[in-house]
Design an enzyme around this catalytic site. Structure first.
Site, PDB file in Angstrom:
ATOM      1  N   CYS A   1       0.843  -1.202   0.000  1.00 13.42           N
ATOM      2  CA  CYS A   1       0.000   0.000   0.000  1.00 13.42           C
ATOM      3  C   CYS A   1       0.880   1.255   0.000  1.00 13.42           C
ATOM      4  CB  CYS A   1      -0.975  -0.045   1.154  1.00 13.42           C
ATOM      5  SG  CYS A   1      -2.439   0.958   0.840  1.00 13.42           S
TER       6      CYS A   1
ATOM      7  N   HIS B   1      -3.581  -5.206   0.429  1.00 20.44           N
ATOM      8  CA  HIS B   1      -2.965  -5.742   1.652  1.00 20.44           C
ATOM      9  C   HIS B   1      -3.006  -7.270   1.638  1.00 20.44           C
ATOM     10  CE1 HIS B   1      -2.524  -1.954   3.933  1.00 20.44           C
ATOM     11  NE2 HIS B   1      -3.482  -1.562   3.101  1.00 20.44           N
TER      12      HIS B   1
ATOM     13  N   GLU C   1      -1.533  -9.338   3.369  1.00 25.49           N
ATOM     14  CA  GLU C   1      -1.425  -9.932   4.710  1.00 25.49           C
ATOM     15  C   GLU C   1      -2.781 -10.354   5.271  1.00 25.49           C
ATOM     16  OE1 GLU C   1      -0.792  -6.828   3.913  1.00 25.49           O
ATOM     17  OE2 GLU C   1      -1.373  -5.366   5.443  1.00 25.49           O
TER      18      GLU C   1
END
Ligand code: GLN
Length: 393
Positions: A119, A246, A248
């Site tokens: 990001c 993102h 993750e």
């Protein structure tokens, strides 16, 4: 299911070979601020049988003023960065530490250190590239400098500057791979698109994309409009990836996020093998006397721009161009100058002739048909360009 967890817990306890990742962020004293990133790194490290060491690098300690104001912190931060196997710049808002993150991205790019920018981390990579490679010294995000003459990151047109919260581009959005042979696409198992979660207000300025791309940055993933950049890569770097989303958030124990896995594998030196990118062969004779590139060794392997000659011919007077496979993950085998010629047995591969790039092309006059005794057809992912007398398998 329970057995999986037990054996994974045992594996975690037994790991000893380390992988060091430098996390260059703002809230390094508050590790919970980056909890999902840390967990995603852990999932990927365990998957690679490595013990994760996260080195927290406060971004502002890397900046020039810190050298005078807090010299110990400055030295410590650079020591951590330089000692890392891989570098991660996570998401963030506001301009504190931005310059330090830019310096970290520059260090990773210039020193071939595996890099993942998430990001804001991707936006940082674009700013750094524009400044250092394109010499646009005031390139910036309008988040940090609304007056910049080179706004490479801009506010998204549909956003609202006055209403925060739900006005961000949030949640799961689709990213389409525009470059099929890039590392990210391969890490995602060569699917056509991925759905990942987002949380941002700014984006890469689509009007600057052509210039960034012609300077060498590759935007390999875009949204459905093709105007919003989602994944960038530096094709000449072992692993330099930035993502607007993102990854993750979708990582799980035993099922690590593809891009985190890419970062960890690259940091352990395992990525090329897992993507089947051959390590350049240093044995044998690859010689160039100016006009010709000749190999009397086993194979000519390149991970960069393929086998290219812009001046003379690519010639073999022996058994053709032979070996255990002719492989290129870059721009294929191309000659813009002379012919691709073999006076022997043609262009032969005993395993495969593979091109993941632009195929085997010649604008000259390829005189022999390349052939392979191996699995040519299955491995030709590139495009054939028979502009000369035709190259066919
Ligand atoms: N989540 C983030 O990293 C956000 C990046 C940047 N501040 C933006 O709003 O686009």
């Amino acid at each position: 299911m329970f057995d999986d967890w037990t054996s994974r817990a045992q594996l975690c306890d037994d790991l000893h070979e380390m992988v060091r990742i430098a996390m260059v962020g703002k809230y390094t004293g508050l590790s919970d601020a980056y909890l999902s990133v840390i967990k995603a790194l852990l999932h990927a490290s365990v998957f690679c049988h490595r013990k994760l060491v996260v080195d927290w690098v406060p971004a502002s300690d890397l900046e020039d003023p810190a050298a005078k104001e807090t010299p110990d912190a400055y030295r410590a931060a650079w020591k951590l960065l330089e000692g890392a196997d891989g570098i991660l710049v996570p998401g963030g808002f506001g301009d504190r530490g931005v310059q330090g993150k830019i310096l970290a991205a520059k260090y990773a790019r210039e020193n071939n250190v595996p890099f993942l920018g998430i990001c804001l981390g991707m936006q940082i990579a674009v700013i750094e590239f524009a400044r250092s490679v394109m010499n646009l010294h005031d390139a910036n995000s309008t988040e940090f400098d609304p007056e910049t003459r080179n706004p490479c990151i801009i506010f998204m047109p549909e956003g609202s500057k006055t209403h925060m919260g739900g006005t961000m581009r949030l949640g799961s959005r689709r990213t389409y791979f525009h470059v099929k042979n890039c590392k990210s696409a391969k890490l995602y198992d060569s699917v056509n698109y991925v759905d990942e979660r987002h949380r941002h207000r700014y984006e890469v300025n689509p009007d600057m994309v052509p210039k960034l791309e012609s300077a060498g940055l590759s935007f390999v993933g875009k949204d459905e409009s093709g105007r919003r950049m989602e994944i960038l890569e530096l094709p000449t770097h072992p692993f330099f990836v930035g993502v607007q989303f993102h990854p993750e958030y979708k990582s799980r124990p035993g099922k690590p996020s593809a891009l985190f896995l890419g970062l960890i594998k690259a940091s352990c030196g395992l990525l090329d093998a897992s993507l089947q990118i051959p390590v350049p062969l240093r044995q044998g004779n690859i010689t160039s006397n100016g006009k010709h590139i000749t190999s009397n060794g086993r194979s000519i392997v390149t991970n960069g721009n393929g086998i290219m000659s812009n001046v003379g011919d690519i010639t073999s007077n022996g058994n053709g161009i032979t070996g255990n496979g002719i492989m290129s993950n870059g721009n294929g085998i191309s000659s813009n100058g002379g012919d691709i010629t073999s006076n022997g047995n043609g262009i032969t591969g005993n395993d495969d002739i593979m091109s993941n790039g632009n195929g085997i092309s010649s604008n000259g006059n390829p005189k022999q048909k390349p052939y392979a005794n191996g699995s040519t057809k299955n491995r030709l992912n590139g495009t054939y360009h028979p502009n000369g007398n035709g190259v066919h398998v």
